[in-house]
Design a protein around this motif. Structure first.
Motif, PDB file in Angstrom:
ATOM      1  N   LEU A  80       0.826  -1.204   0.000  1.00 53.13           N
ATOM      2  CA  LEU A  80       0.000   0.000   0.000  1.00 53.13           C
ATOM      3  C   LEU A  80       0.859   1.252   0.000  1.00 53.13           C
ATOM      4  CD1 LEU A  80      -2.844   1.255   0.188  1.00 53.13           C
ATOM      5  CD2 LEU A  80      -2.608   1.168   2.677  1.00 53.13           C
ATOM      6  N   VAL A  81       1.905   1.264   0.824  1.00 60.22           N
ATOM      7  CA  VAL A  81       2.814   2.409   0.882  1.00 60.22           C
ATOM      8  C   VAL A  81       3.477   2.617  -0.472  1.00 60.22           C
ATOM      9  CG1 VAL A  81       4.963   3.279   1.880  1.00 60.22           C
ATOM     10  CG2 VAL A  81       3.230   2.244   3.360  1.00 60.22           C
ATOM     11  N   LYS A  82       3.923   1.533  -1.095  1.00 59.50           N
ATOM     12  CA  LYS A  82       4.565   1.624  -2.414  1.00 59.50           C
ATOM     13  C   LYS A  82       3.594   2.214  -3.435  1.00 59.50           C
ATOM     14  CE  LYS A  82       7.243  -1.730  -3.694  1.00 59.50           C
ATOM     15  NZ  LYS A  82       7.778  -3.037  -4.177  1.00 59.50           N
ATOM     16  N   TYR A  83       2.347   1.770  -3.381  1.00 61.68           N
ATOM     17  CA  TYR A  83       1.347   2.263  -4.329  1.00 61.68           C
ATOM     18  C   TYR A  83       1.051   3.743  -4.091  1.00 61.68           C
ATOM     19  CZ  TYR A  83      -3.055   2.667  -6.893  1.00 61.68           C
ATOM     20  OH  TYR A  83      -4.051   3.069  -7.750  1.00 61.68           O
ATOM     21  N   GLN A  84       0.925   4.142  -2.842  1.00 60.36           N
ATOM     22  CA  GLN A  84       0.611   5.535  -2.520  1.00 60.36           C
ATOM     23  C   GLN A  84       1.741   6.485  -2.886  1.00 60.36           C
ATOM     24  OE1 GLN A  84      -0.339   5.004   1.641  1.00 60.36           O
ATOM     25  NE2 GLN A  84      -2.543   4.915   1.252  1.00 60.36           N
TER      26      GLN A  84
ATOM     27  N   ALA B  31       0.089 -11.926  -3.814  1.00 64.93           N
ATOM     28  CA  ALA B  31       0.989 -11.982  -4.970  1.00 64.93           C
ATOM     29  C   ALA B  31       0.358 -11.307  -6.184  1.00 64.93           C
ATOM     30  CB  ALA B  31       1.338 -13.431  -5.295  1.00 64.93           C
ATOM     31  N   GLY B  32      -0.947 -11.496  -6.357  1.00 69.80           N
ATOM     32  CA  GLY B  32      -1.647 -10.845  -7.456  1.00 69.80           C
ATOM     33  C   GLY B  32      -1.660  -9.334  -7.309  1.00 69.80           C
ATOM     34  N   ILE B  33      -1.887  -8.857  -6.085  1.00 71.05           N
ATOM     35  CA  ILE B  33      -1.877  -7.414  -5.816  1.00 71.05           C
ATOM     36  C   ILE B  33      -0.485  -6.838  -6.064  1.00 71.05           C
ATOM     37  CG2 ILE B  33      -2.090  -5.684  -3.979  1.00 71.05           C
ATOM     38  CD1 ILE B  33      -4.335  -7.502  -2.800  1.00 71.05           C
ATOM     39  N   GLN B  34       0.540  -7.562  -5.635  1.00 73.65           N
ATOM     40  CA  GLN B  34       1.921  -7.125  -5.855  1.00 73.65           C
ATOM     41  C   GLN B  34       2.226  -6.983  -7.341  1.00 73.65           C
ATOM     42  OE1 GLN B  34       4.783  -9.550  -3.812  1.00 73.65           O
ATOM     43  NE2 GLN B  34       6.519  -8.357  -4.496  1.00 73.65           N
ATOM     44  N   LEU B  35       1.753  -7.936  -8.135  1.00 72.97           N
ATOM     45  CA  LEU B  35       1.967  -7.871  -9.579  1.00 72.97           C
ATOM     46  C   LEU B  35       1.232  -6.685 -10.196  1.00 72.97           C
ATOM     47  CD1 LEU B  35       1.916 -11.582 -10.738  1.00 72.97           C
ATOM     48  CD2 LEU B  35       3.564  -9.855 -11.476  1.00 72.97           C
ATOM     49  N   ALA B  36       0.022  -6.431  -9.726  1.00 76.14           N
ATOM     50  CA  ALA B  36      -0.753  -5.309 -10.258  1.00 76.14           C
ATOM     51  C   ALA B  36      -0.053  -3.983  -9.983  1.00 76.14           C
ATOM     52  CB  ALA B  36      -2.161  -5.317  -9.655  1.00 76.14           C
ATOM     53  N   ILE B  37       0.498  -3.843  -8.779  1.00 75.88           N
ATOM     54  CA  ILE B  37       1.209  -2.612  -8.433  1.00 75.88           C
ATOM     55  C   ILE B  37       2.490  -2.482  -9.240  1.00 75.88           C
ATOM     56  CG2 ILE B  37       2.446  -1.418  -6.576  1.00 75.88           C
ATOM     57  CD1 ILE B  37       0.361  -2.528  -4.630  1.00 75.88           C
TER      58      ILE B  37
ATOM     59  N   ASP C 153      -7.704   1.812  -7.507  1.00 76.16           N
ATOM     60  CA  ASP C 153      -7.719   2.810  -6.435  1.00 76.16           C
ATOM     61  C   ASP C 153      -8.701   2.404  -5.344  1.00 76.16           C
ATOM     62  OD1 ASP C 153      -5.765   4.440  -7.467  1.00 76.16           O
ATOM     63  OD2 ASP C 153      -7.150   5.772  -8.497  1.00 76.16           O
ATOM     64  N   ALA C 154      -9.836   1.843  -5.748  1.00 77.44           N
ATOM     65  CA  ALA C 154     -10.830   1.372  -4.771  1.00 77.44           C
ATOM     66  C   ALA C 154     -10.271   0.198  -3.981  1.00 77.44           C
ATOM     67  CB  ALA C 154     -12.113   0.975  -5.488  1.00 77.44           C
ATOM     68  N   LEU C 155      -9.543  -0.687  -4.660  1.00 79.89           N
ATOM     69  CA  LEU C 155      -8.904  -1.818  -3.982  1.00 79.89           C
ATOM     70  C   LEU C 155      -7.888  -1.320  -2.965  1.00 79.89           C
ATOM     71  CD1 LEU C 155      -8.330  -4.850  -3.682  1.00 79.89           C
ATOM     72  CD2 LEU C 155      -6.742  -4.662  -5.609  1.00 79.89           C
ATOM     73  N   ALA C 156      -7.072  -0.334  -3.354  1.00 81.17           N
ATOM     74  CA  ALA C 156      -6.072   0.227  -2.442  1.00 81.17           C
ATOM     75  C   ALA C 156      -6.739   0.840  -1.214  1.00 81.17           C
ATOM     76  CB  ALA C 156      -5.234   1.272  -3.170  1.00 81.17           C
ATOM     77  N   ALA C 157      -7.863   1.509  -1.422  1.00 81.81           N
ATOM     78  CA  ALA C 157      -8.587   2.122  -0.296  1.00 81.81           C
ATOM     79  C   ALA C 157      -9.094   1.053   0.658  1.00 81.81           C
ATOM     80  CB  ALA C 157      -9.746   2.967  -0.825  1.00 81.81           C
ATOM     81  N   GLN C 158      -9.538  -0.078   0.115  1.00 86.12           N
ATOM     82  CA  GLN C 158     -10.021  -1.158   0.980  1.00 86.12           C
ATOM     83  C   GLN C 158      -8.863  -1.818   1.727  1.00 86.12           C
ATOM     84  OE1 GLN C 158     -12.731  -3.854  -0.931  1.00 86.12           O
ATOM     85  NE2 GLN C 158     -14.181  -2.224  -1.439  1.00 86.12           N
ATOM     86  N   ILE C 159      -7.720  -1.955   1.071  1.00 85.06           N
ATOM     87  CA  ILE C 159      -6.545  -2.497   1.764  1.00 85.06           C
ATOM     88  C   ILE C 159      -6.177  -1.592   2.938  1.00 85.06           C
ATOM     89  CG2 ILE C 159      -4.068  -2.977   1.547  1.00 85.06           C
ATOM     90  CD1 ILE C 159      -4.630  -3.809  -1.358  1.00 85.06           C
ATOM     91  N   GLU C 160      -6.238  -0.271   2.717  1.00 85.91           N
ATOM     92  CA  GLU C 160      -5.905   0.684   3.779  1.00 85.91           C
ATOM     93  C   GLU C 160      -6.844   0.516   4.974  1.00 85.91           C
ATOM     94  OE1 GLU C 160      -4.686   5.387   4.159  1.00 85.91           O
ATOM     95  OE2 GLU C 160      -5.958   4.758   2.497  1.00 85.91           O
ATOM     96  N   ARG C 161      -8.119   0.277   4.714  1.00 87.88           N
ATOM     97  CA  ARG C 161      -9.079   0.072   5.802  1.00 87.88           C
ATOM     98  C   ARG C 161      -8.864  -1.268   6.493  1.00 87.88           C
ATOM     99  NH1 ARG C 161     -13.984  -0.762   5.339  1.00 87.88           N
ATOM    100  NH2 ARG C 161     -14.267  -1.078   3.107  1.00 87.88           N
ATOM    101  N   LEU C 162      -8.327  -2.229   5.728  1.00 88.09           N
ATOM    102  CA  LEU C 162      -8.141  -3.566   6.281  1.00 88.09           C
ATOM    103  C   LEU C 162      -6.965  -3.645   7.251  1.00 88.09           C
ATOM    104  CD1 LEU C 162      -8.870  -6.632   6.173  1.00 88.09           C
ATOM    105  CD2 LEU C 162      -7.258  -6.827   4.271  1.00 88.09           C
ATOM    106  N   ILE C 163      -5.948  -2.815   7.027  1.00 91.68           N
ATOM    107  CA  ILE C 163      -4.708  -2.916   7.804  1.00 91.68           C
ATOM    108  C   ILE C 163      -4.958  -2.971   9.313  1.00 91.68           C
ATOM    109  CG2 ILE C 163      -2.494  -1.806   8.334  1.00 91.68           C
ATOM    110  CD1 ILE C 163      -2.681  -3.066   5.518  1.00 91.68           C
ATOM    111  N   PRO C 164      -5.784  -2.070   9.897  1.00 88.69           N
ATOM    112  CA  PRO C 164      -5.992  -2.145  11.355  1.00 88.69           C
ATOM    113  C   PRO C 164      -6.753  -3.392  11.802  1.00 88.69           C
ATOM    114  CG  PRO C 164      -6.636   0.010  10.471  1.00 88.69           C
ATOM    115  CD  PRO C 164      -6.475  -0.914   9.304  1.00 88.69           C
TER     116      PRO C 164
END
Length: 234
Positions: free
Chosen positions: A11-15, A101-107, A71-82
């Motif tokens: 997430l940090v890398k994407y942001q 692994a799929g998310i990493q490839l997409a980024i 972007d919507a996926l990234a926002a959901q990952i951010e909410r998931l972290i806590p």
């Protein structure tokens, strides 16, 4: 260590990607992604049109190569972290590993294409239509050969993981049971990202073979580009 902790790093890398703060770069990135998708579809037309491959081809184009809802996926990952520890109790470990692994490839795909977009803005007026020749020259100038080969290596590994981990009846059943909870807590985009991977591999005898056939052809294109072939995408 948490099995989902790597999501925070991704997430940090994407942001940190520059296009989030640069509308011109964003538009050129979209242009690059559209060209890239059309090029891939043309290069792999025979394989992609085979009935058993259609869903996996769509997964590649819509999920692993800069899907419109990332972007919507990234926002959901951010909410998931806590809530990582709760999520780990609901989602099978192997599904987590493969989905991550799929998310990493997409980024990684976005990261590499953003570099192409930035180079294009340096070298051409921002509204210049992209052509095979412009992209060939830009790829050569950037010299992304090793990064693109690493992208393909990771894709090969994802194909192995899809076959090894996600064909399990137990894993698929457990994942389906998570759907209600995922939608209740508004993690539907993230759930669907992973669910599409399940659906895409179902018609295939081997996801690993589909991916390997794809990456072999892509490696040949990378080789041609960096060998100076004037028509590497044909």
């Amino acid at each position: 260590m948490s099995k989902l902790a790597v999501l925070n790093e991704l997430l940090v890398k994407y942001q940190q990607l520059n296009y989030h703060q640069n509308p011109q770069l964003l538009q050129r990135l979209r242009d690059v992604q559209n060209w890239q998708k059309q090029r891939i579809i043309q290069s792999h037309a025979t394989e992609f049109k085979q009935k058993q491959n259609v869903l996996m081809a769509e997964y590649f184009m819509n999920r692993l190569y800069g899907g419109p809802d990332f972007d919507a996926l990234a926002a959901q990952i951010e909410r998931l972290i806590p809530k990582i520890h709760k999520a780990e109790k609901l989602i099978p470990e192997n599904a987590i590993k493969t989905g991550t692994a799929g998310i990493q490839l997409a980024i990684l795909a976005v990261q590499l294409d953003e570099q192409v977009a930035a180079q294009l803005l340096q070298d051409y007026p921002e509204n210049t239509p992209l052509t095979d020749e412009i992209m060939r020259i830009t790829y050569l100038k950037l010299d992304q050969q090793q990064q693109r080969l690493e992208q393909l290596r990771q894709l090969d590994q994802l194909g192995i993981s899809l076959d090894k981990y996600l064909r399990s009846f137990v894993v698929q059943t457990a994942f389906k049971m998570c759907k209600g909870t995922a939608y209740k807590h508004k993690f539907e985009v993230m759930y669907e990202f992973m669910q599409d991977g399940f659906a895409a591999m179902k018609p295939l005898k081997s996801a690993e073979k589909f991916v390997r056939d794809f990456t072999e052809q892509e490696r040949e294109i990378v080789r041609k580009v960096h060998a100076g072939d004037p028509t590497p995408f044909v």
